[in-house]
Design an enzyme around this catalytic site. Sequence first.
Site: not given
Length: 609
Positions: A297, A326, A345
């Site tokens: 994270r 993000e 990601h």
Amino acid sequence: MIVCTLRWQKQIKRSYEFDVFASTYWDKTTRINRLHQYYFGVLKTLDPSDVSISRRPASEPTSVPAKPTILVSEKLGEAGLDVLRKFAHVDCSYGLSHDDLCAKISMCDALIVRSGTKVTRGVFEAAKGRLKVVGRAGVGIDNVDLQAATEFGCLVVNAPTANTIAAAEHGIALMAAMARNVAQADASMKSGKWQRNKYVGVSLVGKTLAVMGFGKVGSEVARRAKGLGMHVIAHDPYAPADRAHAIGVDLVSFDKAISTADFVSLHMPLTPTTSKIFNDDTFAKMKKGVRIINVARGGVIDEDALVRALDSGVVAQAALDVFTEEPPAKDSKLIQHENVTVTPHLGASTKEAQEGVAVEIAEAVVGALNGELAATAVNAPMVPAEVLSELAPYVTLAEKLGRLAIQLVAGGSGIKSVKVVYKSARGPDDLDTRLLRAMITKGIIEPISDTFINLVNADFTAKQKGLRISEERVTVDTTPDSPIDSVEIHIANVESKFASASSESGEIVLEGKVKYGIPHLTGVGSFGVDVSLEGNVILCRQVDQPGMIGNVGSILGETNVNVNFMSVGRTGMRQHAIMAIGVDEEPDKDTLKKIGEVPAVEEFVFLSL
């Protein structure tokens, strides 16, 4: 005769199981009242499309129950859709606006989303009671209003295991690419350069890797790193030491892990405890030239602090797949840093992982619609009002004792077992402690995990994490009007951050009671105290002498920290004492340092609630 659909028959079966449960735990009058409420609840919550009741001759055949409808609002793998289609009508409507979702949801029994669909309170209100399950195809459930889901009686399930291997592999890939400057060298060559001397890397073999968080992904990263010839250490407050040793990994404290590692791989959840845990102070404790990998994270790293550490050379390189925001800003200093390797990601982005997540969430949703208790449930079931009313303060006490206990455990050995002792005047048949056990488990696990604990999944999650919760009941001569006199938590075979919390047997022991409806901490180790569990708690062991309460209180007052409760327990006059102080705010580091510098204070610890 009365003919019912299959689902109604299942409700009747559950009613019979409830009757067996009730006959075990309640007297006859209470059982009749609760069963009446239960049957009424079954009738009230059944949707007309789920049950048809009519009077027919016994020979007439029953009707086939209507299939439920499942709305899939974001792309799901075909393997998962195949599972759903065998059981229900599937409506794949991708890219719905919030208004469109609210317009469709009242016709659906289940909803499956990824991270892009916001399942708000408005969605549950628009469902008008029909929506029974929300499935999140992935781990995080930040986009689902859990409180609203619980209030509207909707179960929320996720898919936490299918992307484990993909995330672990991506972590290893980033580590190797960073160590050998693969991304930078690739960009250099594509710009027409040939810079062999500039991109000399470092070897992985023989280096120490610290795995911060030894759960599913962290342990898989450790296995692969061992295969690369790395020495692997790990930090996880409750990972079983024997499981780590079986892989060849040593469990150590947080400070030892970050101060001795050449590479640090992050696999911890984002919680209030871990938010920006890697900051200026943390980086200052690391070896100069350390390399950081994060596929967990983004919020666990203070990104500005990481840029400073990269610029100073404390951190030689970083490889990041996740970010605080993000997508990150295009002009982000961190993203543009020449010593940082980044990916958007991609931890779970493999074909196999996406199919696995699709199947896992499809099976969880189908099981939930069939009335099964889902092991991946992330919200609590509704509790009858009268039961919750009686247990409410003890539920709060149980969770807070768990939260205090986990903060007292020092890293290194891992928690293997927790014993809970209930003292009560009631007999075992009149005291169902499952909810309290679940809340203690919640208090121990949630502060350092991204797992949501409730009555449905508490025992399963504890077992999955190698944590054994045992219970003991002690009969005491008090009023039976109160369900419980006190709750004790015992944690054995661990090192305590506050030595005075350990009993003569070496266990960390905390005791709590409910007084006037408010949870109180009443015992720490062998010391008796009495402090309200509201706000936070400071525990100090001191020499028993005049002026100590005033000294510590003055230090807190100087920085406007409000004391809401204070209690002192001692072993004898002018010997040793524990002072338990309830504070509304968290004192800053300088204030805590001043408390520790008081000559008579032998040890202290700040515990957040």
